[in-house]
Design a protein around this motif. Structure first.
Motif, short mmCIF file in Angstrom:
data_model
loop_
_atom_site.label_atom_id
_atom_site.label_comp_id
_atom_site.label_asym_id
_atom_site.label_seq_id
_atom_site.Cartn_x
_atom_site.Cartn_y
_atom_site.Cartn_z
N PRO A 153 -11.48 -33.56 7.64
CA PRO A 153 -10.01 -33.07 7.26
C PRO A 153 -9.04 -34.27 7.64
CG PRO A 153 -10.65 -32.04 9.21
CD PRO A 153 -11.71 -32.75 8.95
N GLU A 154 -9.26 -35.41 7.14
CA GLU A 154 -8.23 -36.47 7.28
C GLU A 154 -8.00 -37.24 6.05
OE1 GLU A 154 -11.11 -39.77 9.51
OE2 GLU A 154 -9.87 -38.27 10.77
N HIS A 155 -6.73 -37.97 5.91
CA HIS A 155 -6.62 -38.49 4.59
C HIS A 155 -7.55 -39.74 4.10
CE1 HIS A 155 -2.78 -36.31 5.23
NE2 HIS A 155 -2.77 -36.67 3.94
N VAL A 158 -10.93 -37.83 3.15
CA VAL A 158 -11.07 -37.02 1.84
C VAL A 158 -10.78 -38.03 0.70
CG1 VAL A 158 -9.30 -35.68 0.55
CG2 VAL A 158 -9.83 -35.07 2.90
N GLU A 159 -9.90 -39.15 0.92
CA GLU A 159 -9.59 -40.11 -0.18
C GLU A 159 -11.17 -40.53 -0.49
OE1 GLU A 159 -7.65 -43.76 0.98
OE2 GLU A 159 -6.64 -43.85 -1.10
N ASN A 162 -13.05 -38.22 -2.66
CA ASN A 162 -12.63 -37.68 -3.77
C ASN A 162 -12.94 -38.93 -4.73
OD1 ASN A 162 -11.52 -35.37 -3.80
ND2 ASN A 162 -9.56 -36.07 -2.94
N ASN A 163 -12.97 -40.20 -3.96
CA ASN A 163 -13.46 -41.44 -4.88
C ASN A 163 -15.07 -41.37 -5.09
OD1 ASN A 163 -11.06 -42.77 -5.27
ND2 ASN A 163 -11.27 -43.81 -3.21
N LEU B 40 -3.57 -32.36 0.99
CA LEU B 40 -4.87 -33.21 1.74
C LEU B 40 -5.96 -33.39 0.66
CD1 LEU B 40 -5.94 -34.77 3.84
CD2 LEU B 40 -6.45 -33.12 4.95
N TYR B 43 -5.78 -35.89 -2.15
CA TYR B 43 -5.37 -37.23 -1.75
C TYR B 43 -6.56 -38.00 -2.47
CZ TYR B 43 -3.91 -41.02 1.25
OH TYR B 43 -3.28 -42.16 1.32
N LEU B 45 -7.07 -38.60 -5.43
CA LEU B 45 -7.70 -38.14 -6.70
C LEU B 45 -6.75 -38.45 -8.06
CD1 LEU B 45 -10.15 -36.67 -7.54
CD2 LEU B 45 -8.95 -34.49 -7.14
#
Ligand code: ATP
Ligand code: MG
Lengths: 309, 192
Positions: A153-155, A158-159, A162-163, B40, B43, B45
């Protein structure tokens, strides 16, 4: 509980997620044990070809046979490289450690490995894919029956996740749009000049529809059955418990894929301790919050297979 | 009578046919927090403009579903929503067209209804009508009439200025006075 017939081919679960160090390997090793404890035979395959450590996490010594013995054709079948473990129903295919060049599997090798994974004699084959979005990792992820994306749970994490989902989404399209002209069109659409805005899924479908009016239907078909589970590891505050649902929802709404929330796993200092002691968490600390969460994850993953089998 | 829940709206919010109002509310709450600014979960996306577009689509779907579920035979719940009968009229093409495609479809009507801008802004911030009604203490029927520029359902112009200012402020727009002025000018061109 239904124990699957050994003769049918195994269900392949693949753990990926982009960022290094988020807990993919710890979860894979302990999930493999928890799944085996539920009466389902499991082969854990250490596919982190650059930094293998599944054997250590299971508390085993250095195995004599490794996955590279099959990849480099010293051993004829992949099943022969399985190392037994003290856990009933669990076998391990050990990774290669930091062999130079091992992480760059060639295309033919990759396809041969994928084919052979389907012939392993267990109900579930669990792949620990390691970090990154190289085709090596992605092809096993999108070729699996079930992908599991692990994030924190940190940016930054998560980035990366998502990538990773974006890369897997496009890779799945390329790999499953089999007909030649269409496939090259998809490739062209996806190939982006450096530092250009990445194509959004919607733009892709629109652009493809302009080339071939059947395209949206074919794209949808290519994505059928692609429903990764999102697992958020090392959760410390209650507010982050909603993250798996939110990330899965975002993937559904953005990519139109059937992503779902695999759940969250709490940050637990007993994990570090058991890693240092070289004992699996679920064996050393069965009552630990981490162990309970991994058990629930095993239940959820097994249930997902039961419903779409 | 409003229509049955639109299957594509249900799908958008990850709901099955037969979903209850509670299911709808939970699904929308999740979607709204997911696509909120600074979330979050999304983020890395999407770009901000894309995020707002997705949030607007989800919010519009939520409102349509809420309307059809609200009118359906919900067990034990009196149909107490303050919307009067005339608010249930089928919506004009202009509105539903603008919902499915982000670019407004009706270009043939020269002076654009400033209410449509308010609506677009509201949806892109994920503010559902019921929330706006609670915030502004203005009845949903009036808020809808404001957005649609439906003069037949709007009160006399002297009251409208305050409504527009309250609306604009509630959705966080700075230029509320200017918006109200533009809105009244537009109403005049329509002969209200
Ligand atoms: N839930 C948890 N609570 C506390 N510590 C954890 C948890 N999960 C993982 N860790 C810690 O994080 C470290 C890294 O985990 P792990 O090696 O599984 O990451 P990884 O994603 O496989 O990394 P890589 O991408 O490098 O292969 C572990 O050594 C462990 O101590
Ligand atoms: Mg690892």
């Amino acid at each position: 509980m239904t124990t699957k017939n050994q003769a049918s081919s195994p269900r392949i679960w693949a753990i990926g997620g982009g960022k290094g160090g988020v807990g993919k390997s710890v979860i894979a090793a302990n999930l493999a044990i928890e799944t085996a404890r539920r009466g389902t035979t499991v082969t854990l395959v250490d596919m982190d070809l650059g930094g293998a450590n599944a054997h250590t996490l299971l508390g085993l010594g250095a195995p004599t046979l490794k996955i590279t013995d099959f990849v480099e054709r010293r051993i004829a079948t992949l099943a022969e490289t399985i190392t037994p473990t003290p856990v009933g129903g669990l076998g391990l295919i050990a990774g290669a450690g930091a062999t130079p060049g091992a992480a760059n599997t060639r295309h033919a090798q990759k396809e041969r490995l994928l084919r052979n994974l389907r012939t392993l004699p267990s109900n579930v084959v669990l792949l620990d894919l390691g970090a990154g979005t190289a085709f090596n990792v992605l092809d096993f992820f999108v070729g699996a029956d079930l992908g599991i994306v692990v994030t924190m749970p940190e940016h930054t994490s998560v980035e990366n996740a998502n990538n990773f989902l974006r890369a897997a989404f496009f890779r799945r399209l390329v790999r499953s749009t089999a007909t030649r002209p269409f496939r090259s069109v998809i490739r062209e659409l996806i190939a982006q000049p450096q530092n250009a805005q990445p194509l959004t899924p919607r733009q892709l479908v629109d652009a493809a529809a302009g080339i071939d009016e059947e395209a949206p239907k074919r794209l949808r078909r290519a994505l059928e059955g692609f429903g990764p589970a999102i697992v958020v590891n090392q959760v410390r505050v209650p507010g982050d418990r909603a993250l798996p649902e939110q990330m899965a929802g975002a993937a559904r709404e953005y990519f139109g894929i059937a992503a779902w929330a695999g759940g969250f796993i709490p940050a637990d200092r007993l994990v570090g301790r058991s890693v240092r002691e070289r004992r699996p968490v679920v064996e050393a600390f069965p009552g630990a919050p981490f162990s309970a969460a991994v058990g629930q994850l095993a239940d959820a993953l097994l249930a997902s297979g039961a419903s779409d089998a | 009578m409003p229509d049955a829940p639109d299957p594509s709206d249900l799908k958008l919010l990850g709901l099955r046919p037969g979903a209850t109002r509670g299911d709808l509310r939970r699904a929308y709450q999740r979607a709204r927090s997911t696509w909120a600014a600074g979330s979050l979960a999304t983020y890395g996306l999407v770009e901000d403009s894309e995020r707002e577009e997705i949030l607007a689509r989800l919010t519009a779907a939520y409102e349509r579903l809420a309307r059809s579920l609200e009118a359906g035979p919900a067990p034990g719940e009196p149909n107490s929503q303050e919307a009067p009968q005339d608010a249930r009229q089928p919506r004009g093409d202009q509105v539903s067209g603008a919902e499915s495609a982000p670019s407004p479809a009706a270009v043939d009507r020269p002076p654009a209804n400033p209410g449509a801008t308010l609506r677009r802004q509201r949806l892109s911030k994920g503010i559902a009508m019921e929330l706006l009604a609670r915030e502004t203490r203005i009845r949903p029927a009036i808020l809808e009439a404001l957005e649609e520029g439906d003069t037949a359902r709007l009160p006399a112009p002297v009251y409208i200025r305050g409504f527009i200012i309250a609306y604009a402020q509630a959705i966080g727009l700075d230029e509320s006075e200017a918006l109200a002025r533009r809105y009244l000018e537009w109403l005049e061109t329509r002969g209200a």
